[in-house]
Design a protein around this motif. Structure first.
Motif, short mmCIF file in Angstrom:
data_model
loop_
_atom_site.label_atom_id
_atom_site.label_comp_id
_atom_site.label_asym_id
_atom_site.label_seq_id
_atom_site.Cartn_x
_atom_site.Cartn_y
_atom_site.Cartn_z
N PRO A 270 51.39 50.41 33.71
CA PRO A 270 51.58 50.78 35.12
C PRO A 270 50.35 50.57 36.00
N ALA A 271 49.17 50.64 35.43
CA ALA A 271 47.97 50.40 36.25
C ALA A 271 47.89 48.95 36.71
N HIS A 272 48.25 48.02 35.81
CA HIS A 272 48.28 46.60 36.22
C HIS A 272 49.26 46.41 37.37
N TYR A 273 50.44 47.01 37.25
CA TYR A 273 51.45 46.86 38.29
C TYR A 273 51.02 47.54 39.59
N ALA A 274 50.35 48.69 39.47
CA ALA A 274 49.90 49.40 40.66
C ALA A 274 48.86 48.58 41.43
N LEU A 275 47.94 47.98 40.72
CA LEU A 275 46.92 47.16 41.37
C LEU A 275 47.53 45.90 41.99
N ALA A 276 48.51 45.34 41.31
CA ALA A 276 49.20 44.16 41.86
C ALA A 276 49.93 44.52 43.15
N GLU A 277 50.54 45.70 43.16
CA GLU A 277 51.27 46.14 44.36
C GLU A 277 50.30 46.43 45.50
N LEU A 278 49.15 47.03 45.18
CA LEU A 278 48.16 47.28 46.22
C LEU A 278 47.69 45.96 46.84
N ALA A 279 47.53 44.93 46.00
CA ALA A 279 47.12 43.63 46.52
C ALA A 279 48.15 43.07 47.48
N ARG A 280 49.42 43.25 47.15
CA ARG A 280 50.48 42.74 48.04
C ARG A 280 50.52 43.49 49.37
N ARG A 281 50.17 44.77 49.34
CA ARG A 281 50.28 45.59 50.54
C ARG A 281 48.99 45.62 51.37
N MET A 282 47.86 45.24 50.76
CA MET A 282 46.58 45.34 51.46
C MET A 282 45.85 44.00 51.38
N PRO A 283 45.88 43.22 52.45
CA PRO A 283 45.20 41.92 52.44
C PRO A 283 43.70 42.04 52.16
N GLY A 284 43.12 43.19 52.49
CA GLY A 284 41.69 43.39 52.29
C GLY A 284 41.34 43.96 50.93
N PHE A 285 42.19 43.73 49.94
CA PHE A 285 41.93 44.21 48.59
C PHE A 285 41.58 43.03 47.69
N MET A 286 40.48 43.16 46.94
CA MET A 286 40.05 42.12 46.01
C MET A 286 39.78 42.75 44.65
N THR A 287 40.23 42.06 43.58
CA THR A 287 40.01 42.53 42.22
C THR A 287 39.11 41.56 41.47
N LEU A 288 38.07 42.10 40.87
CA LEU A 288 37.19 41.34 39.97
C LEU A 288 37.47 41.86 38.57
N SER A 289 38.02 41.01 37.72
CA SER A 289 38.38 41.44 36.38
C SER A 289 37.47 40.82 35.33
N GLN A 290 36.98 41.67 34.41
CA GLN A 290 36.21 41.19 33.27
C GLN A 290 37.11 40.90 32.08
N ASN A 291 38.42 41.14 32.23
CA ASN A 291 39.37 40.96 31.13
C ASN A 291 39.88 39.53 31.06
N VAL A 292 40.09 39.05 29.85
CA VAL A 292 40.56 37.68 29.64
C VAL A 292 41.99 37.65 29.11
N ASP A 293 42.66 38.80 29.06
CA ASP A 293 43.92 38.95 28.32
C ASP A 293 45.17 38.51 29.06
N GLY A 294 45.05 38.18 30.36
CA GLY A 294 46.21 37.70 31.10
C GLY A 294 47.18 38.77 31.54
N LEU A 295 46.88 40.05 31.32
CA LEU A 295 47.84 41.10 31.66
C LEU A 295 47.98 41.29 33.17
N SER A 296 46.90 41.14 33.91
CA SER A 296 47.01 41.24 35.38
C SER A 296 47.89 40.13 35.93
N GLN A 297 47.71 38.92 35.40
CA GLN A 297 48.54 37.80 35.85
C GLN A 297 50.00 38.04 35.51
#
Length: 306
Positions: A84-111
């Motif tokens: 749910p955290a991945h989905y929550a961050l993805a939803e925040l990105a869709r709703r807030m143009p001024g949101f940027m995520t820097l990920s150190q993870n290589v696992d593809g879960l955010s994508q």
């Protein structure tokens, strides 16, 4: 896991008035999906130092062994699901143009959670990009979720040791490959993924190995966000101690641009770069539970938006 209602209310008040938010993600976010960390691969890799496999020198010396390690990590990542955290961050990105995520993870879960790619910068690359080892001339790359990458990299599940066989029986034949110890086959160069463009060089995982520079376009995107004329309201630090640069530096720079820091982590001893300051928030617990609750005033009930 208890959340201070006072801190939660304070964060929600700040969130609702925020226009620009920067998030830094670490392995603790994926741990909530049951994914082992880089150094905790276990099982097949108990007899190997995983750090020593993550170098260009290791690939040049024994590409077969390195590919088996990364194919294992790809397999484990594909067995995990975005939480749910991945989905929550993805939803925040869709709703807030001024949101940027820097990920150190290589696992593809955010994508896989459909996080908008223009608002997701992968500091350490991804397991699911394959690229030609010749970056100077060929420069071929592709997105690839095939498991295994090539047939020779099929994870062996025969010849299990007696202890693992007993464990397997106790689990009703539900094999957990992180628990087994299996001899790794020696692979030939022709068994490994080859670049389809130059047809000469091997393909390698599109991750940043020790001794390599972080992707220039990612660093440039991060700097552009930090140097924007408008200040940053909140810096989210999720599942990472962020004590290694450049990650630590992003927290310091965000603070210089006015950001209040919010840390979400299981380890309450983790402190953001520069230590705690007035106006910081710390929420201890599972990111999969905490992040949707923290972002709810903007994204609503994440279950309805997955």
């Amino acid at each position: 896991m208890e959340i201070s209602q006072e801190d939660l209310a304070s964060f929600h008040t700040a969130l609702k008035s925020s226009k620009r938010i920067l998030a830094l993600l670490g392995a603790g976010l994926s741990a909530s999906s049951g994914l082992p960390t880089f150094r905790g691969a276990g099982g097949l890799w108990r007899t190997h130092d995983s750090i020593s496999l993550a170098t260009p020198e290791a690939f040049n010396k024994n590409a077969g062994l390195v590919w088996q390690f990364y194919n294992y990590r790809r397999h484990m990542a594909l067995q995990a699901q975005p939480n749910p955290a991945h989905y929550a961050l993805a939803e925040l990105a869709r709703r807030m143009p001024g949101f940027m995520t820097l990920s150190q993870n290589v696992d593809g879960l955010s994508q896989r959670a459909n996080h908008p790619m223009k608002q997701l910068q992968l500091l350490h690359g991804t397991l699911f990009e394959l690229r030609c080892v010749d970056r100077a001339v060929c420069r071929y790359s592709e997105t690839n979720f095939t498991d295994p990458v090539v047939p020779a990299l099929e994870i062996p599940t025969s010849d299990l040791d007696p202890t693992s066989n007993e464990a397997r029986k106790e689990k009703g034949n539900d094999l957990d490959i992180s628990d087994v110890q299996i001899p790794l086959p020696a692979l030939k160069r022709e068994d490994l993924p080859t670049c389809p463009k130059c047809k000469t060089n091997l393909l390698r995982p599109g991750v940043v190995w020790f001794g390599e520079s972080l992707p220039f376009h990612v660093l440039e995107a991060a700097e552009d966000f930090l140097n924007h004329p408008n200040d940053i309201d909140i810096m989210l630090v999720i599942g990472t101690s962020a004590k290694v640069y450049p990650a630590a530096g992003y927290i310091e720079k965000a603070r210089e641009r006015g950001a209040r820091v919010c840390v979400i982590n299981m380890d309450e001893t983790d402190r953001p770069a520069g230590g705690w300051m007035d106006g910081n928030w710390f929420f201890r617990g599972d990111a999969a539970v905490l992040v949707p609750k923290l972002l709810e005033p903007v994204i609503g009930d994440i279950k309805a938006s997955e």
